[in-house]
Design a protein around this motif. Sequence first.
Motif, PDB file in Angstrom:
ATOM      1  N   ILE A  40       0.862  -1.191   0.000  1.00 23.14           N
ATOM      2  CA  ILE A  40       0.000   0.000   0.000  1.00 23.14           C
ATOM      3  C   ILE A  40       0.894   1.235   0.000  1.00 23.14           C
ATOM      4  O   ILE A  40       2.095   1.153   0.286  1.00 23.14           O
ATOM      5  N   TRP A  41       0.313   2.356  -0.332  1.00 24.58           N
ATOM      6  CA  TRP A  41       1.017   3.636  -0.263  1.00 24.58           C
ATOM      7  C   TRP A  41       0.396   4.454   0.851  1.00 24.58           C
ATOM      8  O   TRP A  41      -0.817   4.533   0.956  1.00 24.58           O
ATOM      9  N   VAL A  42       1.247   5.067   1.669  1.00 21.25           N
ATOM     10  CA  VAL A  42       0.799   5.897   2.777  1.00 21.25           C
ATOM     11  C   VAL A  42       1.157   7.341   2.446  1.00 21.25           C
ATOM     12  O   VAL A  42       2.310   7.630   2.101  1.00 21.25           O
ATOM     13  N   TYR A  43       0.162   8.214   2.539  1.00 16.09           N
ATOM     14  CA  TYR A  43       0.360   9.627   2.214  1.00 16.09           C
ATOM     15  C   TYR A  43       0.116  10.487   3.442  1.00 16.09           C
ATOM     16  O   TYR A  43      -0.796  10.237   4.210  1.00 16.09           O
ATOM     17  N   GLY A  44       0.955  11.496   3.591  1.00 19.11           N
ATOM     18  CA  GLY A  44       0.779  12.472   4.649  1.00 19.11           C
ATOM     19  C   GLY A  44       0.797  13.865   4.043  1.00 19.11           C
ATOM     20  O   GLY A  44       0.958  14.020   2.832  1.00 19.11           O
ATOM     21  N   ILE A  45       0.679  14.849   4.852  1.00 18.23           N
ATOM     22  CA  ILE A  45       0.705  16.229   4.367  1.00 18.23           C
ATOM     23  C   ILE A  45       2.097  16.534   3.812  1.00 18.23           C
ATOM     24  O   ILE A  45       3.093  16.356   4.497  1.00 18.23           O
ATOM     25  N   GLY A  46       2.125  16.945   2.553  1.00 11.91           N
ATOM     26  CA  GLY A  46       3.387  17.297   1.925  1.00 11.91           C
ATOM     27  C   GLY A  46       4.235  16.123   1.472  1.00 11.91           C
ATOM     28  O   GLY A  46       5.312  16.323   0.935  1.00 11.91           O
ATOM     29  N   ASP A  47       3.785  14.908   1.700  1.00  9.37           N
ATOM     30  CA  ASP A  47       4.549  13.735   1.287  1.00  9.37           C
ATOM     31  C   ASP A  47       4.136  13.282  -0.104  1.00  9.37           C
ATOM     32  O   ASP A  47       2.991  13.416  -0.505  1.00  9.37           O
ATOM     33  N   ASP A  48       5.105  12.726  -0.830  1.00 10.15           N
ATOM     34  CA  ASP A  48       4.800  12.120  -2.116  1.00 10.15           C
ATOM     35  C   ASP A  48       4.187  10.743  -1.926  1.00 10.15           C
ATOM     36  O   ASP A  48       3.559  10.210  -2.813  1.00 10.15           O
ATOM     37  N   GLY A  49       4.409  10.155  -0.789  1.00 10.52           N
ATOM     38  CA  GLY A  49       3.901   8.820  -0.502  1.00 10.52           C
ATOM     39  C   GLY A  49       5.038   7.907  -0.084  1.00 10.52           C
ATOM     40  O   GLY A  49       6.168   8.053  -0.532  1.00 10.52           O
TER      41      GLY A  49
END
Length: 77
Positions: A40-49
Amino acid sequence: MHVNKVSHVKTISHIARELGENEDWLFDVAAEMEPEDGLIWVYGIGDDGVMAFTDFGIETLVELIKLYKDDPTLLKR
């Protein structure tokens, strides 16, 4: 009704450290994996993943590692 039973994931950097593998190499190995394989891909604020794995994904990744170490020509860079 489908119920997601994943309670945690581990990031690729965490797995690389646990397995003693190079993170960039692991990224290349895992690139062929799909969500059905436990990636899976995890995304946060300002992250590309960030690439992350369920327990099943870690098992799948370990099998792929064995495959690519047995025949390094399979992984084209």
